[in-house]
Design a protein around this motif. Structure first.
Motif, short mmCIF file in Angstrom:
data_model
loop_
_atom_site.label_atom_id
_atom_site.label_comp_id
_atom_site.label_asym_id
_atom_site.label_seq_id
_atom_site.Cartn_x
_atom_site.Cartn_y
_atom_site.Cartn_z
N ALA A 50 -45.58 -0.95 -26.96
CA ALA A 50 -45.95 -1.37 -28.32
C ALA A 50 -47.43 -1.11 -28.61
O ALA A 50 -47.79 -0.84 -29.75
CB ALA A 50 -45.63 -2.85 -28.50
N ARG A 51 -48.26 -1.18 -27.59
CA ARG A 51 -49.71 -1.05 -27.78
C ARG A 51 -50.27 0.30 -27.36
O ARG A 51 -51.49 0.49 -27.36
CB ARG A 51 -50.42 -2.14 -26.98
N ARG A 52 -49.40 1.22 -26.99
CA ARG A 52 -49.89 2.49 -26.43
C ARG A 52 -50.82 3.25 -27.35
O ARG A 52 -51.72 3.94 -26.89
CB ARG A 52 -48.73 3.35 -25.98
N MET A 53 -50.65 3.14 -28.64
CA MET A 53 -51.51 3.87 -29.57
C MET A 53 -52.88 3.22 -29.72
O MET A 53 -53.79 3.81 -30.29
CB MET A 53 -50.83 4.01 -30.93
N THR A 54 -53.04 2.01 -29.20
CA THR A 54 -54.36 1.35 -29.26
C THR A 54 -55.23 1.75 -28.07
O THR A 54 -56.41 1.39 -28.03
CB THR A 54 -54.22 -0.18 -29.28
N MET A 85 -53.85 12.67 -22.00
CA MET A 85 -52.72 12.05 -21.33
C MET A 85 -51.45 12.56 -21.99
O MET A 85 -51.20 12.33 -23.17
CB MET A 85 -52.87 10.53 -21.44
N LEU A 86 -50.67 13.29 -21.23
CA LEU A 86 -49.46 13.91 -21.75
C LEU A 86 -48.49 12.91 -22.35
O LEU A 86 -47.83 13.19 -23.35
CB LEU A 86 -48.75 14.70 -20.64
N SER A 87 -48.39 11.73 -21.72
CA SER A 87 -47.42 10.74 -22.21
C SER A 87 -47.78 10.25 -23.61
O SER A 87 -46.89 9.90 -24.38
CB SER A 87 -47.32 9.57 -21.24
N LEU A 88 -49.06 10.25 -23.97
CA LEU A 88 -49.46 9.85 -25.32
C LEU A 88 -49.26 10.99 -26.33
O LEU A 88 -49.18 10.74 -27.52
CB LEU A 88 -50.93 9.42 -25.35
N ASP A 89 -49.18 12.20 -25.82
CA ASP A 89 -48.98 13.36 -26.69
C ASP A 89 -47.51 13.65 -26.95
O ASP A 89 -47.18 14.69 -27.49
CB ASP A 89 -49.65 14.59 -26.08
N GLY A 90 -46.62 12.74 -26.52
CA GLY A 90 -45.20 12.91 -26.82
C GLY A 90 -44.38 13.56 -25.72
O GLY A 90 -43.21 13.85 -25.92
N ASP A 91 -44.96 13.80 -24.55
CA ASP A 91 -44.21 14.38 -23.44
C ASP A 91 -43.34 13.29 -22.84
O ASP A 91 -43.82 12.41 -22.11
CB ASP A 91 -45.18 14.95 -22.40
N GLU A 92 -42.05 13.34 -23.16
CA GLU A 92 -41.14 12.27 -22.74
C GLU A 92 -41.01 12.17 -21.22
O GLU A 92 -40.97 11.08 -20.66
CB GLU A 92 -39.76 12.51 -23.36
N ALA A 93 -40.97 13.30 -20.53
CA ALA A 93 -40.84 13.28 -19.07
C ALA A 93 -42.09 12.65 -18.44
O ALA A 93 -41.98 11.85 -17.50
CB ALA A 93 -40.63 14.69 -18.53
N ALA A 94 -43.26 12.99 -18.96
CA ALA A 94 -44.50 12.40 -18.44
C ALA A 94 -44.52 10.89 -18.70
O ALA A 94 -44.96 10.12 -17.84
CB ALA A 94 -45.71 13.06 -19.08
N TYR A 95 -44.03 10.49 -19.85
CA TYR A 95 -44.00 9.07 -20.20
C TYR A 95 -43.06 8.31 -19.27
O TYR A 95 -43.39 7.23 -18.78
CB TYR A 95 -43.59 8.91 -21.66
N ARG A 96 -41.90 8.89 -18.98
CA ARG A 96 -40.96 8.25 -18.04
C ARG A 96 -41.56 8.14 -16.65
O ARG A 96 -41.41 7.12 -15.98
CB ARG A 96 -39.65 9.03 -17.99
N ARG A 97 -42.25 9.19 -16.20
CA ARG A 97 -42.90 9.15 -14.87
C ARG A 97 -43.98 8.07 -14.85
O ARG A 97 -44.10 7.32 -13.88
CB ARG A 97 -43.49 10.50 -14.51
N LEU A 98 -44.74 7.98 -15.92
CA LEU A 98 -45.78 6.96 -16.01
C LEU A 98 -45.16 5.57 -15.95
O LEU A 98 -45.62 4.72 -15.18
CB LEU A 98 -46.58 7.12 -17.31
N LEU A 99 -44.12 5.33 -16.73
CA LEU A 99 -43.48 4.01 -16.72
C LEU A 99 -42.90 3.68 -15.34
O LEU A 99 -42.99 2.54 -14.89
CB LEU A 99 -42.39 3.93 -17.79
N GLY A 100 -42.35 4.67 -14.66
CA GLY A 100 -41.82 4.44 -13.31
C GLY A 100 -42.91 4.04 -12.33
O GLY A 100 -42.75 3.11 -11.55
N ALA A 101 -44.03 4.75 -12.40
CA ALA A 101 -45.15 4.42 -11.51
C ALA A 101 -45.73 3.04 -11.84
O ALA A 101 -46.02 2.25 -10.94
CB ALA A 101 -46.24 5.49 -11.61
N LEU A 102 -45.85 2.76 -13.13
CA LEU A 102 -46.38 1.46 -13.54
C LEU A 102 -45.43 0.34 -13.17
O LEU A 102 -45.87 -0.74 -12.77
CB LEU A 102 -46.67 1.45 -15.04
N ARG A 103 -44.14 0.58 -13.28
CA ARG A 103 -43.16 -0.43 -12.91
C ARG A 103 -43.32 -0.80 -11.44
O ARG A 103 -43.33 -1.97 -11.07
CB ARG A 103 -41.74 0.07 -13.17
#
Length: 168
Positions: free
Chosen positions: A51-55, A1-19
């Motif tokens: 806060a829990r993403r690393m778990t 999962m790119l967002s867990l590997d530090g890809d900020e753009a992927a993380y933002r896209r994930l948060l947008g979809a989850l929102r």
């Protein structure tokens, strides 16, 4: 999962979809609560995810993990308002209504596909095709003619089909 590997753009896209998923999930479950309450609940859930993403265990289903966080936040919300009976009813609805991982994964896939479209087309697809609103209502809400809404939806579906076939 790119967002867990530090890809900020992927993380933002994930948060947008989850929102977007959370807004739909909570709006069906908190009834007469204010929009501000729902937004607070969405933000609390996204912060808990952060806060829990690393778990998160990559061998497990992401949607099951994520929606378990969402359910806990919903339970906390109802507890804070003394809504035990409503909370139990909603949990039963989830279990009886087919709250399945496959449906959640499919919804995330649809959201990812819609993300490739212009915002106006995304909104029209959601309103007419996903939420079942009429063309007339969508036209009224957007200020477009019914013909323009139909054409926009047709073009959006054509573009999505092309994307699925591997086109650009």
């Amino acid at each position: 999962m790119l967002s867990l590997d530090g890809d900020e753009a992927a993380y933002r896209r994930l948060l947008g979809a989850l929102r977007h998923l959370l807004v739909g999930y909570y709006s069906r479950r908190i009834g007469a609560a204010t929009r501000a309450d729902m937004e607070d609940l969405v933000q609390e859930t996204l912060m808990a995810l952060h806060a829990r993403r690393m778990t998160y265990d990559l061998r497990r289903s992401f949607t099951a993990w994520f929606f378990s966080i969402a359910r806990y936040k919903l339970v906390d919300h109802h507890r804070g308002r003394g809504g035990r009976a409503m909370m139990e009813t909603e949990l039963e609805d989830d279990l009886e209504g087919g709250f399945r991982e496959e449906a959640l994964t499919a919804r995330m896939d649809v959201e990812r596909l819609l993300g490739a479209l212009p915002k106006a087309q995304q909104d029209l697809i959601r309103q007419v095709r996903l939420e079942g609103q009429s063309i007339a209502l969508a036209a009224d809400r957007t200020g477009l003619s019914e013909s323009a809404v139909k054409v926009s939806i047709h073009r959006a579906i054509k573009a999505l089909g092309e994307k699925l076939r591997g086109g650009t």
